[in-house]
Design an enzyme around this catalytic site. Structure first.
Site, PDB file in Angstrom:
ATOM      1  N   LYS A  52      25.009   4.435  16.731  1.00 49.86           N
ATOM      2  CA  LYS A  52      26.498   4.356  16.744  1.00 49.86           C
ATOM      3  C   LYS A  52      26.639   2.623  16.649  1.00 49.86           C
ATOM      4  CE  LYS A  52      30.702   6.103  18.623  1.00 49.86           C
ATOM      5  NZ  LYS A  52      31.354   6.843  19.553  1.00 49.86           N
ATOM      6  N   SER A 127      34.409  10.405  18.214  1.00 49.79           N
ATOM      7  CA  SER A 127      34.625   9.241  17.317  1.00 49.79           C
ATOM      8  C   SER A 127      33.054   8.950  16.743  1.00 49.79           C
ATOM      9  CB  SER A 127      34.721   8.052  18.139  1.00 49.79           C
ATOM     10  OG  SER A 127      34.064   7.969  19.250  1.00 49.79           O
ATOM     11  N   SER A 151      33.300  12.619  22.317  1.00 46.75           N
ATOM     12  CA  SER A 151      33.039  11.907  21.146  1.00 46.75           C
ATOM     13  C   SER A 151      31.605  12.259  20.510  1.00 46.75           C
ATOM     14  CB  SER A 151      33.104  10.296  20.963  1.00 46.75           C
ATOM     15  OG  SER A 151      34.644  10.180  20.836  1.00 46.75           O
TER      16      SER A 151
HETATM   17  N1  GLN Z   1      38.862  11.809  21.097  1.00 52.00           N
HETATM   18  C1  GLN Z   1      38.868  11.058  22.162  1.00 52.00           C
HETATM   19  C2  GLN Z   1      39.590   9.851  22.077  1.00 52.00           C
HETATM   20  O1  GLN Z   1      40.194   9.743  20.965  1.00 52.00           O
HETATM   21  C3  GLN Z   1      37.267  10.846  22.709  1.00 52.00           C
HETATM   22  C4  GLN Z   1      36.732   9.650  22.233  1.00 52.00           C
HETATM   23  C5  GLN Z   1      35.374   9.321  22.938  1.00 52.00           C
HETATM   24  O2  GLN Z   1      34.711  10.103  23.471  1.00 52.00           O
HETATM   25  N2  GLN Z   1      34.739   8.197  22.618  1.00 52.00           N
HETATM   26  O3  GLN Z   1      39.613   9.031  23.012  1.00 52.00           O
END
Ligand code: GLN
Length: 446
Positions: A52, A127, A151
């Protein structure tokens, strides 16, 4: 092989931000020479791997999918990347994500929209959408994602692959660009539970460079994959099968529980009464931490700098205004507000208190049960564009994944069925540092 597959499908899937083909081929060549020798080989010898783009890689562009880091080439490797080198994987490239890991659909990337390999009109989740899509599309065997509020697990669920968010402290965060430091964890995304167990093994352990990494022995996770779940006690929170969870997702979990029951496990319904406050507490806390963490991007030390500043303050302002996307700005503003004097007690402190209650809910359940099982997400993957104008609906996607980040617990998503041809995920949550129990259940059911 990886690059051949990437050549075939990447036009459609768009999972990668940067490919590292030359170096990967060199490494692969060196491994080819080693393969038939008697030299000792790494745990993941020769496995093609994607990382990532918020995990720093020496000399390999790391952008966090943000314009503000468009030209950033780190001068060191994250601890997990060093560990992968020891395990002898081959890094194929860097994977797309929501900008600074803020989002649930990959639509917040400043550079491209990754698509769901199961249906190119749908999002891969986020994400770590690039990480999940690249594995699902067969471009790499393994990838690393990061999970602050879901995410890793939500995109794994949307893309029909296996994604593990380890216990907070299990994996070093050194070299992970911080979003919300008290919640962030790096974890593996793979096709199978077995692969996942090996990859977690390779990246886990105490790291002197990360004071929040834990001094806890790393067991041989793969040894837990016996298929034996006899007598195992499973808790199913009623809040995880209630309102907002669609029928197909609910049914797939009930079917999975039948399978586990058939294997000798027992399950009962329980309650996590404070779950309903998790989403609000999470967005307050994570945004507060993000507002502090992202203050380092000032146009001076890293990345993008506005071309014609009038003064130093103007340079900060314009570089940030031009470099960050809308969602990142939204979180920085929310976080700065929540931490401002006069509001701190009402918001940040309250959210911390809720966090303690949520943690306690889990402790109560784990006093009697071995694992918690439920859906990963309330629905299967949604369409690109469907939720982007509505941040609250987008945030609601994480309703089932967030509570365990607040508590610091580990959780996995494994494929468990389909809704109209789109994959659904089953989430298994375990006790602190008991990823082995999670793998045991996930594997038995897989
Ligand atoms: N969707 C969540 C957010 O927008 C989780 C993001 C994540 O786990 N990095 O914060």
């Amino acid at each position: 092989e990886s690059y051949k597959r990437i050549g075939e499908v990447e036009d459609k899937v768009q999972a990668f931000l940067t490919l590292d083909e030359e170096r990967a081929r060199e490494t692969a060549k060196a491994f080819d020479e080693k393969i038939n020798s008697s030299e000792e080989k790494g745990l993941l010898f020769g496995m093609p791997m994607g990382v990532k783009d918020n995990i720093v890689t020496k000399g390999l562009r790391t952008t966090c999918a943000s314009k503000i880091l468009e030209n950033f080439d780190p001068i060191y490797d994250a601890t997990v990347v060093q560990k992968l080198q020891q395990a002898e994987t081959v890094t194929i490239g860097k994977l797309n994500m929501d900008e600074f890991a803020m989002g649930s659909s990959n639509e917040n990337s400043a550079f491209k929209k990754t698509r769901n390999p199961w249906d190119l009109d749908r999002v891969p989740g986020g994400s770590s959408g690039g990480s999940a899509a690249s594995v699902a599309a067969g471009e790499v065997l393994f990838s690393l994602g990061s999970d602050t509020g879901g995410s890793i697990r939500q995109p794994a669920s949307f893309c029909g692959v296996v994604g593990m968010k380890p216990t907070y402290g299990r994996v070093s965060r050194f070299g992970l660009v911080a979003f919300a430091s008290s919640l962030d964890q790096i974890g593996p995304i793979t096709r199978t539970v077995e692969d996942n167990a090996y990859l977690l093994q390779a990246i886990s352990g105490l790291d002197p460079m990360d004071s929040t990494s834990a001094n806890v022995a790393v067991p041989n996770f793969a040894a837990a994959l016996t298929g034996d779940v006899k007598g195992l006690k499973i808790a199913v929170p009623k809040e995880y099968l209630g309102e907002g969870v669609n029928e197909a997702a609910r049914q797939s979990i009930l079917d999975a529980l039948k399978v586990l029951e058939g294997l000798g496990a027992v399950w009962e319904e329980v309650s996590l009464p404070h779950s309903k406050y998790a989403l609000a507490a999470y967005y307050l806390l994570s945004s507060s931490e993000a507002s502090a963490n992202l203050s380092r991007f000032d146009g001076v030390r890293y990345g993008y700098r506005t071309p014609d500043p009038e003064s130093l303050i103007d340079l900060y302002k314009k570089s940030r205004a031009e470099g960050f996307g809308d969602e990142v700005k939204r979180r920085i503003m929310l976080g700065t507000f929540a931490l401002s004097s006069g509001y701190y007690d009402a918001y940040y402190k309250k959210a911390q208190q809720v966090r303690t209650l949520i943690k306690k809910d889990f402790e109560d359940v784990f006093a009697k049960y071995d694992v918690i099982v439920g859906p990963t997400t309330p629905t299967a993957a949604f369409k690109i564009g469907e939720n982007i104008e509505d941040p609250l609906t987008m945030y609601a996607n994480d309703i089932l994944t967030i509570p365990l980040n607040l508590a610091g617990l580990p959780g996995i998503s494994v494929p468990c069925g389909f809704d109209a041809g789109l994959p659904l995920g089953l989430q298994v949550i375990g006790k602190y540092f008991d990823e082995a129990a999670i793998y045991r259940v996930a594997h038995a059911f897989e």
